[in-house]
Design a protein around this motif. Structure first.
Motif, PDB file in Angstrom:
ATOM      1  N   UNK A 159       0.832  -1.197   0.000  1.00 20.55           N
ATOM      2  CA  UNK A 159       0.000   0.000   0.000  1.00 20.55           C
ATOM      3  C   UNK A 159       0.870   1.252   0.000  1.00 20.55           C
ATOM      4  N   UNK A 160       1.943   1.245   0.808  1.00 23.87           N
ATOM      5  CA  UNK A 160       2.850   2.383   0.818  1.00 23.87           C
ATOM      6  C   UNK A 160       3.496   2.615  -0.536  1.00 23.87           C
ATOM      7  N   UNK A 161       3.907   1.535  -1.202  1.00 22.14           N
ATOM      8  CA  UNK A 161       4.509   1.668  -2.531  1.00 22.14           C
ATOM      9  C   UNK A 161       3.487   2.180  -3.550  1.00 22.14           C
TER      10      UNK A 161
ATOM     11  N   UNK B 122      -3.253  12.705   3.589  1.00 21.61           N
ATOM     12  CA  UNK B 122      -4.232  11.688   3.220  1.00 21.61           C
ATOM     13  C   UNK B 122      -3.696  10.264   3.308  1.00 21.61           C
ATOM     14  N   UNK B 123      -2.401  10.076   3.055  1.00 16.54           N
ATOM     15  CA  UNK B 123      -1.831   8.726   2.956  1.00 16.54           C
ATOM     16  C   UNK B 123      -2.098   7.850   4.177  1.00 16.54           C
ATOM     17  N   UNK B 124      -1.977   8.361   5.406  1.00 11.50           N
ATOM     18  CA  UNK B 124      -2.237   7.486   6.561  1.00 11.50           C
ATOM     19  C   UNK B 124      -3.631   6.869   6.570  1.00 11.50           C
ATOM     20  N   UNK B 125      -4.612   7.563   6.002  1.00 12.32           N
ATOM     21  CA  UNK B 125      -5.965   7.006   5.954  1.00 12.32           C
ATOM     22  C   UNK B 125      -6.013   5.787   5.034  1.00 12.32           C
ATOM     23  N   UNK B 126      -5.253   5.821   3.935  1.00 10.18           N
ATOM     24  CA  UNK B 126      -5.202   4.665   3.033  1.00 10.18           C
ATOM     25  C   UNK B 126      -4.535   3.483   3.716  1.00 10.18           C
TER      26      UNK B 126
ATOM     27  N   UNK C  85      -7.192  -2.459   8.220  1.00 10.87           N
ATOM     28  CA  UNK C  85      -8.494  -2.998   8.615  1.00 10.87           C
ATOM     29  C   UNK C  85      -8.962  -4.068   7.640  1.00 10.87           C
ATOM     30  N   UNK C  86      -8.751  -3.845   6.351  1.00  5.26           N
ATOM     31  CA  UNK C  86      -9.218  -4.811   5.351  1.00  5.26           C
ATOM     32  C   UNK C  86      -8.443  -6.116   5.427  1.00  5.26           C
TER      33      UNK C  86
ATOM     34  N   UNK D  39     -13.362   7.084   2.950  1.00  4.86           N
ATOM     35  CA  UNK D  39     -13.340   5.634   2.760  1.00  4.86           C
ATOM     36  C   UNK D  39     -12.859   4.946   4.027  1.00  4.86           C
ATOM     37  N   UNK D  40     -11.874   5.529   4.679  1.00  7.81           N
ATOM     38  CA  UNK D  40     -11.341   4.966   5.915  1.00  7.81           C
ATOM     39  C   UNK D  40     -12.406   4.927   7.003  1.00  7.81           C
ATOM     40  N   UNK D  41     -13.164   5.997   7.156  1.00  7.60           N
ATOM     41  CA  UNK D  41     -14.195   6.045   8.188  1.00  7.60           C
ATOM     42  C   UNK D  41     -15.323   5.049   7.911  1.00  7.60           C
ATOM     43  N   UNK D  42     -15.730   4.945   6.638  1.00  5.61           N
ATOM     44  CA  UNK D  42     -16.776   3.980   6.298  1.00  5.61           C
ATOM     45  C   UNK D  42     -16.299   2.555   6.572  1.00  5.61           C
TER      46      UNK D  42
END
Length: 466
Positions: A29-31, A133-137, A143-144, A174-177
């Protein structure tokens, strides 16, 4: 080897494999986020004009498919002037936002303001926003993978995150949902009422970012009302938890009021301007919706026909969205009556499909809203792949289409790009219909570690199979 010790070793092995998958997904995800930023940053950089706009932006944003709303909105909303949003803003009779008003709910406006802090040009604004924004991704990926295992790779390393991670301010919502569904499914040590209230707060915060998580509150209320997955299907004597559902509703409504009320009091005109802007927005070539590509050709080319078309959309779009919501809830309730469990995630995903299909605006980055449902539910991979192909046809093709029209290129080039966009629009629309019903029937994906062979002595297993 004693059975208890063998079971302990097996459990430790499962934990290690789970940790390994978690680390792998987060690294990928980071990449992917780095690649997503590099893609958008091609539009940003010196030289800049007097307002801090990259001169290259207007030259390559469509041809190189590196456009982002983040960079575009550096100008036009007083973001470059570091004006705190909404408080002094408003909207003109012509629909132009002024004085710091932006077209998004208040928490998105605050994120925009934070991203602009310390920025002197659009390149710095894009970079700061990406870092914000990146930390939310990454949290979404965590979580997924905890809930669905390797299927989380679709989020962490899939094309949508590359194309849209920094296209707009979608990652926090998206993170909150996703967090709302995570709380309900993972934190089972707490009561369903408690989890329902926490999930409602998360969805309320999501509503204050991009509205769409608010539609999941209704199926959440029914989920809490009917006892969730903890209800015994054979326990016909157990009543509905009306009080729990009311607490959940109050948590969602209270969160929205608590977040919005300060902005309403500080600057009602600026707060109301964001709502007015969306009401005035038309279904035009930039909205990528079935309304423009399907209904618009049935009207004439003159201004009066255009007005009639927009009026028709303003009525048909919300009516069909509400019908889709009602159908999803009804089918979910029917499944509850059959199985004893209300399919919260499936109904929520189906309602989102209805919204994406019939809303007058279907921006490419909305695909990020859908991806967690494709991960959390057992959707056939061929269907997911088909949707991603159609989505890429829109997400890439629409900008090449704009470039072809604006560059005075050959008619064939414009026609080819228009065909690609239409393929994406209609392919995506037809697949949303399919996903609507697939979501309602799909089971939840669960983390399933790959287990090593069970050691055996002779014909007897050391570890009993349950």
């Amino acid at each position: 080897m004693p059975t208890g010790l063998a079971a302990s070793v097996l459990s430790a092995g499962r934990a290690r494999r789970r940790m390994a998958w978690t680390v792998l997904v987060l690294l990928l995800c980071g990449l992917t986020l780095a690649l997503a930023y590099a893609n958008k940053a091609r539009c940003a950089g010196a030289p800049f004009d007097a307002d801090g706009r990259s001169l290259v932006f207007d030259v390559v944003k469509d041809s190189d498919v590196c456009y982002s709303d983040i960079q575009f909105l550096w100008l036009g909303r007083d973001i470059n002037e570091h004006v705190f949003p909404y408080v002094h803003g408003g909207i003109t009779d012509g629909g132009v936002l002024v004085g710091g008003a932006v077209e998004y709910p208040v928490l998105s406006g605050v994120l925009m303001w934070l991203g602009a802090s310390g920025a002197a040009d659009d390149a710095e604004f894009l970079r700061n926003s990406a870092l914000l924004l990146a930390p939310f991704a990454l949290l979404t990926a965590w979580m997924l993978v905890r809930r669905a295992g390797r299927a989380a790779l679709l989020w962490a390393a899939g094309p949508p995150l590359v194309l849209y991670a920094f296209h707009n301010w979608e990652l926090p919502v998206v993170c909150l949902a996703t967090a709302a569904f995570y709380v309900l499914g993972a934190l089972t040590r707490y009561s369903l009422r408690t989890r329902g209230i926490v999930a409602a707060v998360l969805l309320g915060l999501g509503f204050c970012l991009k509205v769409y998580p608010g539609i999941f509150v209704l199926p959440l209320l029914v989920y809490v009302l009917t006892g969730g997955l903890e209800r015994d299907p054979d326990d016909s004597d157990r009543g509905l938890d009306v009080r729990g559902a009311l607490y959940t509703a109050a948590a969602a409504i209270g969160t929205v009021l608590a977040v919005n009320l300060p902005f309403v009091l500080a600057g009602y005109a600026g707060w109301r301007a964001s709502i007015t802007f969306q009401q005035l927005r038309q279904a035009d070539i930039t909205t990528n919706s079935i309304w423009y590509w399907g209904l618009r050709p049935m009207f004439g080319p003159d201004a009066r026909s255009e007005e009639t078309f927009q009026q028709a959309v303003s009525v048909a779009s919300p009516v069909l969205v509400l019908i889709a919501f009602a159908l999803a809830m009804w089918l979910g309730w029917k499944r509850y009556l059959t199985t004893g469990a209300f399919p919260l995630v499936g109904v929520s995903g189906a309602m989102l499909c209805g919204f994406l299909l019939f809303h007058k605006v279907h921006s490419p980055q909305y695909t990020l809203w859908l991806v967690p449902f494709l991960v959390l539910l057992e959707v056939p991979w061929w269907l997911i792949g088909s949707y991603l192909v159609a989505d890429a046809a829109v997400g890439i093709g629409v900008f090449r289409y704009f470039y072809s029209m604006g560059s005075g290129g050959a008619g064939t080039s414009v026609e080819v790009m228009e065909s690609i966009v239409q393929f994406g629009v209609w392919g995506r629309a037809s697949l949303l219909v399919v996903l609507f019903f697939v979501f309602l029937r799909a089971s939840a994906r669960e983390y399933r570690p790959t287990l090593p062979p069970v050691p055996r002595t002779g014909s007897r297993a050391l570890i009993p199979v349950s």
